[in-house]
Design an enzyme around this catalytic site. Structure first.
Site, PDB file in Angstrom:
ATOM      1  N   VAL A   1       0.836   4.527   2.596  1.00 48.39           N
ATOM      2  CA  VAL A   1       1.352   5.094   3.842  1.00 48.39           C
ATOM      3  C   VAL A   1       2.116   4.031   4.634  1.00 48.39           C
ATOM      4  CG1 VAL A   1       0.724   6.200   6.029  1.00 48.39           C
ATOM      5  CG2 VAL A   1      -0.482   6.829   3.930  1.00 48.39           C
ATOM      6  N   CYS A   2       1.658   2.789   4.571  1.00 47.95           N
ATOM      7  CA  CYS A   2       2.234   1.710   5.374  1.00 47.95           C
ATOM      8  C   CYS A   2       3.751   1.561   5.199  1.00 47.95           C
ATOM      9  CB  CYS A   2       1.529   0.384   5.085  1.00 47.95           C
ATOM     10  SG  CYS A   2      -0.244   0.436   5.440  1.00 47.95           S
ATOM     11  N   PRO A   3       4.286   1.518   3.971  1.00 46.00           N
ATOM     12  CA  PRO A   3       5.728   1.364   3.863  1.00 46.00           C
ATOM     13  C   PRO A   3       6.500   2.560   4.421  1.00 46.00           C
ATOM     14  CG  PRO A   3       4.750   1.681   1.686  1.00 46.00           C
ATOM     15  CD  PRO A   3       3.627   1.500   2.657  1.00 46.00           C
TER      16      PRO A   3
ATOM     17  N   THR B   1       0.845  -1.195   0.000  1.00 48.93           N
ATOM     18  CA  THR B   1       0.000   0.000   0.000  1.00 48.93           C
ATOM     19  C   THR B   1       0.880   1.244   0.000  1.00 48.93           C
ATOM     20  OG1 THR B   1      -0.189  -0.142   2.401  1.00 48.93           O
ATOM     21  CG2 THR B   1      -1.962  -1.160   1.099  1.00 48.93           C
TER      22      THR B   1
ATOM     23  N   LEU C   1       6.584   1.750   8.233  1.00 52.14           N
ATOM     24  CA  LEU C   1       7.436   0.604   8.540  1.00 52.14           C
ATOM     25  C   LEU C   1       8.900   0.926   8.262  1.00 52.14           C
ATOM     26  CD1 LEU C   1       5.182  -2.306   7.239  1.00 52.14           C
ATOM     27  CD2 LEU C   1       5.382  -1.422   9.563  1.00 52.14           C
TER      28      LEU C   1
END
Length: 188
Positions: A47-49, A45, A52
């Site tokens: 925003v997720c990376p 996706t 993380l």
């Protein structure tokens, strides 16, 4: 939504992708050290990376504090491996990426979006006894900041190690704390 603060993490068993292996993770895994459980909606996706990757960039600082990070989404551990193998950002991640395809963890931590089968952005700081000491839940469009999380972990550890003291707003490691008492009422 019930208040999860100071509750014990509910029992769970699942699998994570960690350091090139599939490893078991359970509520027992969280005991004996500080843990940060970070829920995010899905692999591959947007925003997720960024989140993380930010955690990966700050992972050594969390490790110095004796803290393990667990990234959790409703994807499988197989999907986590595929993402790790194909993304330069996720390749930096050295902490466990936990699969929650049944949504058990997301429901236990009250971040499940039932109609989507995805988790909200939830952050949980858990003490060595397995109790939740910090809980933040964001809309999925709002990314988190690892340095601010690191500050909050330090505050949680300080308060745990110094009974009777509390950390005021914007507290940084080494700064003055407060000792709540009748003498402070109305003086801050």
């Amino acid at each position: 939504m019930a208040n999860l603060i100071n509750t014990t993490v509910k029992p769970f068993k699942t699998t994570a992708y960690h350091n090139g292996k599939f490893v078991p993770v359970s509520n027992e895994t969280l005991l004996g050290k500080w843990s940060v459980v970070v829920f995010y909606p899905a692999d591959f996706t947007f925003v997720c990376p960024t989140e993380l990757g930010d955690l990966a960039d700050n992972y050594a600082e969390f490790q110095k504090l004796g803290v393990e990070i667990y990234g959790v989404s409703t994807d499988t551990h197989f999907t986590h491996k595929a993402w790790h193998d194909t993304s330069d950002t996720i390749r930096k991640v050295q902490y466990p990426l936990v699969g929650d395809p049944t949504g058990t963890l997301a429901r236990n931590f009250e971040v499940m979006i039932e109609e989507e089968g995805l988790a909200l952005r939830g952050t949980f700081v858990i003490n060595p006894e397995g109790q939740i000491k910090l809980c933040e839940i964001h809309d999925n469009g709002i990314g988190r900041d690892a340095s601010e999380l690191l500050r909050k972990v330090k505050a949680a550890q300080y308060v745990a190690n110094h009974p009777g003291e509390v950390c005021p707003a914007k507290w940084q490691e080494g700064a003055e704390t407060l000792k709540p008492s009748l003498d402070l009422v109305g003086k801050i």
